[in-house]
Design an enzyme around this catalytic site. Sequence first.
Site, short mmCIF file in Angstrom:
data_model
loop_
_atom_site.label_atom_id
_atom_site.label_comp_id
_atom_site.label_asym_id
_atom_site.label_seq_id
_atom_site.Cartn_x
_atom_site.Cartn_y
_atom_site.Cartn_z
CG ASP A 34 -8.24 -65.12 38.89
OD1 ASP A 34 -7.76 -66.25 38.77
OD2 ASP A 34 -9.37 -64.91 39.39
CG ASP A 36 -12.20 -70.09 37.33
OD1 ASP A 36 -13.04 -70.23 36.44
OD2 ASP A 36 -11.25 -70.88 37.50
CD GLU A 81 -10.48 -70.06 46.67
OE1 GLU A 81 -11.14 -71.05 46.33
OE2 GLU A 81 -10.38 -69.04 45.96
CB SER A 149 -6.56 -69.45 35.22
OG SER A 149 -7.56 -70.29 35.74
CB ALA A 150 -5.64 -71.75 40.30
CE LYS A 198 -4.08 -67.80 40.19
NZ LYS A 198 -5.18 -67.04 39.61
CG ASP A 223 -11.63 -64.03 42.45
OD1 ASP A 223 -10.77 -64.57 41.74
OD2 ASP A 223 -12.34 -64.66 43.25
P1 TMP Z 1 -8.72 -68.98 39.21
O1 TMP Z 1 -7.29 -68.92 39.62
O2 TMP Z 1 -8.89 -68.88 37.72
O3 TMP Z 1 -9.58 -68.02 39.93
O4 TMP Z 1 -9.26 -70.47 39.57
C1 TMP Z 1 -9.32 -71.00 40.84
C2 TMP Z 1 -10.70 -71.23 41.38
O5 TMP Z 1 -11.16 -72.57 41.09
C3 TMP Z 1 -10.70 -71.11 42.88
O6 TMP Z 1 -11.50 -70.03 43.30
C4 TMP Z 1 -11.27 -72.42 43.37
C5 TMP Z 1 -11.92 -73.02 42.19
N1 TMP Z 1 -11.99 -74.52 42.23
C6 TMP Z 1 -13.24 -75.11 42.04
O7 TMP Z 1 -14.25 -74.42 41.89
N2 TMP Z 1 -13.32 -76.48 42.05
C7 TMP Z 1 -12.23 -77.29 42.22
O8 TMP Z 1 -12.34 -78.51 42.20
C8 TMP Z 1 -10.95 -76.66 42.41
C9 TMP Z 1 -9.73 -77.50 42.61
C10 TMP Z 1 -10.88 -75.27 42.39
MG MG Z 2 -10.37 -66.31 40.72
#
Ligand code: TMP
Ligand code: MG
Length: 282
Positions: A34, A36, A81, A149-150, A198, A223
């Site tokens: 992942d 973030d 979340e 990654s989201a 995912k 995470d």
């Molecule tokens: P990741 O899959 O790389 O961890 O990314 C997802 C993270 O992004 C998730 O923990 C929520 C965060 N997010 C924000 O901080 N702001 C936003 O506007 C959105 C849609 C997600």
């Molecule tokens: Mg993350």
Amino acid sequence: MGTPSVYIKDRQKVEKILTAMRQTGPSAVQVISDFDMTLTRFAYNGKRCPTCHNILDNSKLISEDCKAELADLLKTYYPIEIDSTRPVEEKLPLMVEWWTKAHHILVQQRIRKDLLAVVVQESDAMLRDGYQLFFNHLQEHDVPLLIFSAGIGDILEEVIRQAGVFHPNVKVFSNYMEFNDTGVLQGFKGELIHVYNKHEGALLNSSHFQELKQRHNVLLLGDSLGDLSMADGVPDLENILKIGYLNDKVEERRESYLSSYDIVLEKDETMDVPNAILLHIT
Ligand code: TMP
Ligand code: MG
């Protein structure tokens, strides 16, 4: 901040996986991570670090009104979340709602592609300590690293590019921005990736895992509990070691993390544990 802790529920299982992975060596390994709050830091000097979305949200490219709207969304949806009392099925549509609303606001801002690098440069984004060893070691040993990654692909790529670690072995699956002819953001490409989908869409339909057919051993880093399904499409998976950073709501979520991640890291802003494992198995 306290001392970092490593929790392992089943030590024997972890040792068995590590022995098996070490025996077959680097040619059979792939890393799926992942981005973030897994490859990037959760906090620095007691202050939260930004996600890909936050990098944009806090930037000069966003109007004050929209900043407030995005902050409201974060305040509403982030607690959902990470709420361990709600089932994923219940959270899923709410996550789609969060991403959809946030992306809609971003598109209204007429963000220019050529300014993304500047915005990342000016942000507080930080990869975890020890990231150089992590990325460089994988590259040197020809181990593919899939970042799933989201967040926002364009931003994520810029973070690792500016850190000097966007090596050819790195492949990214994420939400990518779509720009018009004049380089202004007009939408996002493909199917939306959020924290709890995912396992579907993007990856399963791609040729990525097929290309890595001979790599039966996976090191997974995440995470969120949603990150646990990132390796779902890997064919003939033999061994998988899952390392989870438990960043927030630590006491409440420890049990659930311990029952699904093999190794759980708390108050750890480094890549030390994944690095030690990589050095051991490759
Ligand atoms: P990741 O899959 O790389 O961890 O990314 C997802 C993270 O992004 C998730 O923990 C929520 C965060 N997010 C924000 O901080 N702001 C936003 O506007 C959105 C849609 C997600
Ligand atoms: Mg993350």
